[in-house]
Structure formats: C-alpha cells, structure tokens
Design a protein around this motif. Sequence first.
Motif, PDB file in Angstrom:
ATOM      1  N   GLU A  68       0.949  -1.106   0.003  1.00 54.01           N
ATOM      2  CA  GLU A  68      -0.033  -0.065   0.125  1.00 54.01           C
ATOM      3  C   GLU A  68       0.814   1.190  -0.031  1.00 54.01           C
ATOM      4  N   ILE A  69       2.024   1.122   0.674  1.00 52.37           N
ATOM      5  CA  ILE A  69       2.924   2.412   0.755  1.00 52.37           C
ATOM      6  C   ILE A  69       3.585   2.484  -0.659  1.00 52.37           C
ATOM      7  N   VAL A  70       4.065   1.364  -1.331  1.00 55.33           N
ATOM      8  CA  VAL A  70       4.693   1.478  -2.640  1.00 55.33           C
ATOM      9  C   VAL A  70       3.564   2.068  -3.583  1.00 55.33           C
ATOM     10  N   LYS A  71       2.382   1.415  -3.390  1.00 57.65           N
ATOM     11  CA  LYS A  71       1.099   2.132  -4.258  1.00 57.65           C
ATOM     12  C   LYS A  71       1.224   3.854  -4.096  1.00 57.65           C
ATOM     13  N   LYS A  72       1.076   4.117  -3.004  1.00 54.16           N
ATOM     14  CA  LYS A  72       0.894   5.562  -2.493  1.00 54.16           C
ATOM     15  C   LYS A  72       2.057   6.364  -3.430  1.00 54.16           C
ATOM     16  N   LEU A  73       3.455   5.841  -3.115  1.00 53.71           N
ATOM     17  CA  LEU A  73       4.584   6.497  -3.485  1.00 53.71           C
ATOM     18  C   LEU A  73       4.374   6.655  -5.089  1.00 53.71           C
ATOM     19  N   SER A  74       3.961   5.391  -5.876  1.00 55.92           N
ATOM     20  CA  SER A  74       4.183   5.341  -7.310  1.00 55.92           C
ATOM     21  C   SER A  74       2.930   6.469  -7.779  1.00 55.92           C
ATOM     22  N   ALA A  75       1.862   6.298  -7.172  1.00 53.43           N
ATOM     23  CA  ALA A  75       0.918   7.619  -7.503  1.00 53.43           C
ATOM     24  C   ALA A  75       1.241   8.926  -7.350  1.00 53.43           C
ATOM     25  N   SER A  76       2.242   9.243  -6.082  1.00 59.36           N
ATOM     26  CA  SER A  76       2.587  10.639  -6.109  1.00 59.36           C
ATOM     27  C   SER A  76       3.739  10.887  -7.113  1.00 59.36           C
ATOM     28  N   LEU A  77       4.513  10.003  -7.237  1.00 59.77           N
ATOM     29  CA  LEU A  77       5.694   9.905  -8.424  1.00 59.77           C
ATOM     30  C   LEU A  77       4.611  10.346  -9.721  1.00 59.77           C
ATOM     31  N   GLN A  78       3.968   9.884 -10.208  1.00 62.87           N
ATOM     32  CA  GLN A  78       3.227   9.974 -11.399  1.00 62.87           C
ATOM     33  C   GLN A  78       2.642  11.509 -11.307  1.00 62.87           C
ATOM     34  N   LYS A  79       2.190  11.813 -10.031  1.00 59.78           N
ATOM     35  CA  LYS A  79       1.702  13.458 -10.016  1.00 59.78           C
ATOM     36  C   LYS A  79       2.936  14.236 -10.191  1.00 59.78           C
ATOM     37  N   ALA A  80       4.051  13.896  -9.528  1.00 60.61           N
ATOM     38  CA  ALA A  80       4.984  15.023  -9.481  1.00 60.61           C
ATOM     39  C   ALA A  80       5.583  15.061 -10.963  1.00 60.61           C
ATOM     40  N   LEU A  81       5.339  13.845 -11.775  1.00 58.51           N
ATOM     41  CA  LEU A  81       6.035  14.252 -13.237  1.00 58.51           C
ATOM     42  C   LEU A  81       5.062  14.780 -14.038  1.00 58.51           C
ATOM     43  N   LYS A  82       3.863  15.240 -13.371  1.00 57.28           N
ATOM     44  CA  LYS A  82       2.973  16.205 -14.294  1.00 57.28           C
ATOM     45  C   LYS A  82       3.053  17.408 -13.785  1.00 57.28           C
ATOM     46  N   ASP A  83       3.598  17.572 -12.542  1.00 55.28           N
ATOM     47  CA  ASP A  83       3.621  18.743 -11.924  1.00 55.28           C
ATOM     48  C   ASP A  83       4.319  20.075 -12.859  1.00 55.28           C
TER      49      ASP A  83
ATOM     50  N   ARG B 137      11.003  22.686 -15.555  1.00 59.08           N
ATOM     51  CA  ARG B 137      12.623  22.385 -15.199  1.00 59.08           C
ATOM     52  C   ARG B 137      13.271  21.268 -15.911  1.00 59.08           C
ATOM     53  N   PHE B 138      12.444  20.173 -15.922  1.00 61.50           N
ATOM     54  CA  PHE B 138      13.165  18.952 -16.811  1.00 61.50           C
ATOM     55  C   PHE B 138      13.198  19.685 -18.407  1.00 61.50           C
ATOM     56  N   ALA B 139      12.336  20.208 -18.966  1.00 58.39           N
ATOM     57  CA  ALA B 139      12.539  20.594 -20.202  1.00 58.39           C
ATOM     58  C   ALA B 139      13.801  21.459 -20.641  1.00 58.39           C
ATOM     59  N   ASP B 140      13.994  22.458 -19.244  1.00 51.92           N
ATOM     60  CA  ASP B 140      15.077  23.389 -19.389  1.00 51.92           C
ATOM     61  C   ASP B 140      16.224  22.433 -19.528  1.00 51.92           C
ATOM     62  N   LEU B 141      16.355  21.321 -19.051  1.00 49.55           N
ATOM     63  CA  LEU B 141      17.558  20.510 -18.912  1.00 49.55           C
ATOM     64  C   LEU B 141      17.537  19.533 -19.795  1.00 49.55           C
ATOM     65  N   GLY B 142      16.661  19.689 -20.710  1.00 48.43           N
ATOM     66  CA  GLY B 142      16.904  18.514 -21.947  1.00 48.43           C
ATOM     67  C   GLY B 142      16.345  17.387 -21.744  1.00 48.43           C
ATOM     68  N   THR B 143      15.483  17.093 -20.567  1.00 55.49           N
ATOM     69  CA  THR B 143      14.926  15.846 -20.616  1.00 55.49           C
ATOM     70  C   THR B 143      13.123  15.873 -20.422  1.00 55.49           C
ATOM     71  N   LYS B 144      12.657  14.727 -20.372  1.00 52.84           N
ATOM     72  CA  LYS B 144      11.212  14.480 -20.190  1.00 52.84           C
ATOM     73  C   LYS B 144      10.955  13.461 -19.046  1.00 52.84           C
ATOM     74  N   PRO B 145       9.638  13.811 -18.463  1.00 51.80           N
ATOM     75  CA  PRO B 145       9.336  12.953 -17.445  1.00 51.80           C
ATOM     76  C   PRO B 145       8.760  11.701 -17.920  1.00 51.80           C
ATOM     77  N   SER B 146       8.899  10.535 -17.195  1.00 54.69           N
ATOM     78  CA  SER B 146       8.363   9.532 -17.386  1.00 54.69           C
ATOM     79  C   SER B 146       6.775   9.378 -17.406  1.00 54.69           C
ATOM     80  N   THR B 147       6.264   8.610 -18.502  1.00 56.75           N
ATOM     81  CA  THR B 147       4.754   8.671 -18.564  1.00 56.75           C
ATOM     82  C   THR B 147       4.100   7.995 -17.406  1.00 56.75           C
ATOM     83  N   ASP B 148       2.580   7.944 -17.294  1.00 58.09           N
ATOM     84  CA  ASP B 148       1.966   7.304 -16.136  1.00 58.09           C
ATOM     85  C   ASP B 148       2.305   5.612 -16.082  1.00 58.09           C
ATOM     86  N   ALA B 149       2.552   5.163 -17.400  1.00 55.34           N
ATOM     87  CA  ALA B 149       2.576   3.904 -17.223  1.00 55.34           C
ATOM     88  C   ALA B 149       3.958   3.440 -17.225  1.00 55.34           C
ATOM     89  N   GLU B 150       4.957   4.372 -17.336  1.00 54.02           N
ATOM     90  CA  GLU B 150       6.440   4.305 -17.033  1.00 54.02           C
ATOM     91  C   GLU B 150       6.735   4.192 -15.618  1.00 54.02           C
TER      92      GLU B 150
END
Length: 312
Positions: A249-264, A270-283
Amino acid sequence: MALAVAGPAAAEYPERPITMVVPFSAGGPTDTVSRLVAESMGKDLGQQIVIENVGGAGGTLGSSRVAKADPDGYTLLLHHIGMSTAATLYRKLPYDTLNAFDYVGLVTDVPMTLVARSDFEPKDLKGLIEYAKANKDKVTYANAGVGAASHLCGMLFMSKIETQLTTVPYKGTGPAMTDLVGKQVDMMCDQTTNTTNQIKAGKIKAYAATTKERVSSLPDLPTAEEAGLPGFEVGIWHGIYAPKGTPPEIVKKLSASLQKALKDPTVVQRFADLGTKPSTDAEATPEALKAKLTSEIERWAPVIKAAGVYAD
Ligand code: ASP
C-alpha cells in the motif's frame, strides 16, 4: 531486516519526513533530478522528502545503504542506469540487485553530452578524437566511479575510438563539474541535467549529444552521429526504489505520488530546461521499473564481460 509495517500504519503513511538517498554527491545530475521530484512528491504526500547524498563506488554505497534500511517507506533510493550495470561490473556487491528492492517507478531518461574544459584545444568531435588518440597519456577524463553514467559513457567513447584515457574518479559529477569548469580535468561525459547550464554559460565546451535526435535544450549541439561518431548513443534512465518488504500500500502511494510529480508544471518545465522529459504514467510504475532493470542487466552484462572491466 525489520518487519514491514502493515494495515493502519500504511494507511496513515507518511507520518514523518522521508529520506531519499541519492548515491552521488550534491549538486550533480542525479541530485538535481531527485530534488525536483522529491520536493513535488513531498508536497503531495504532506511530508518533506529529505535528500541524503551517499556518494562513492559508482552509486553502490548509496544503494547498499537503502538495501539494508527498514522497509517502512521512510527510506527510498533514486538511482539511474548504474543500478543495472553495477550488477555485472562489481565482483562483490553487498546486495542482490534484483531481490533487495521494491520498485516505485521510472522517473526520466536523460541524454548525455560529451564535454571538456572551455579552453580544450580540439574544436569539434573529429578533432577531439584525433587529439585524444595523439595525446592519450595526457588527456584526463573525469567520472563518478565505476558504474556511474559518466563511467559508462566514457567506456563507450574510449572503446569506440580504441583509445584508453586516464580516468579521474569523483563521488559524483557535481564536484567533477567544478573541476572541469576550473580546468583541473580535461573532459567528461555527463547528463544534460548537469551540463546544459554550464554549456549555455560558456563555462565548458560541448562536442556532441549521445542521442539519436538533438537535445531540445541544446539545439545547436550536434548528435554524435552528425559529428562523425555513429553508434555512440547512451540514455540515462532513472528509477525510485524502496527496500524489499515495503508494504504494497505504501509502494502504491509512492507510485501515485511520483506520477503526480511528473505532471507538476514546475517539474515538467525544469526538466524541459535541462533537456529531459518526465516518464509517463505507464512508466512510473513498479512493473515498468522492474522490467527495465531486468532487461538492462541482461543488455549490459555481455557488453561489460566483453570489455573485461570489473571492480571489487
Ligand atoms: N550521474 C552522474 C554519473 O553517474 C553522477 C552524479 O549524479 O553525480 O556519472
């Protein structure tokens, strides 16, 4: 190993700050990615995620620290491709790579750039190759230890040009960059999350990006193929791990939070400024990270064995 927390404790998680171990020095590329993501995830989870830099031995010291931590969701690891290569590169790893961790998700895939001190003589990649071959006893190459992204990239470069240069190991490419800007070492290959701003400011010289397409944040920089070294390609994927036995359940919470952060929007920008892209929800899922780590261990093992490079 401590027992995993179950039921209500997991439901209330997190009740105190979380530590995210970065297995390299502060100020480097892995640190930069980690701080951006940790800040956003911390806001979402309602608890701060504190970065702890545990650099050394190409990232294996930090991984080892997390492998041995209590599996309670309060110690995490953000590591890159080095997690997969260390499994073959190190003869005696103090943890079993595929069995010592639970997986939170993939974070981002960062391009690398071949760079040098600003006054390094060669003008372009072809010139650099000629110069390195002619001056191999003199040219110094900075990296973050065996198994680090900078080490892998250097290893590929040196094998492509069939020339061994003198390597200078650091605990991370943050301090290595300081020395490159200060002209104490000649060259390095490092993530765009560490090199973009220095290249743009003219503090270091850039020869090529290690990607198929040009890097969006550095549109004037040729790819290695365009600059005359086809097949010199390497991308640095990153993932978040927890010690094995962390409640699902904790891992699930962390994954969901990671997915949100990658859409923040701040993280995306900042990722774009540094030449990189966030992973997708599926990744950004445990399954995708586990599959990536497994396939990357398989991909790199024969390359490393053929090169005959090992560390103790
Ligand atoms: N990412 C760098 C490398 O692996 C190390 C660092 O983040 O400082 O070379």
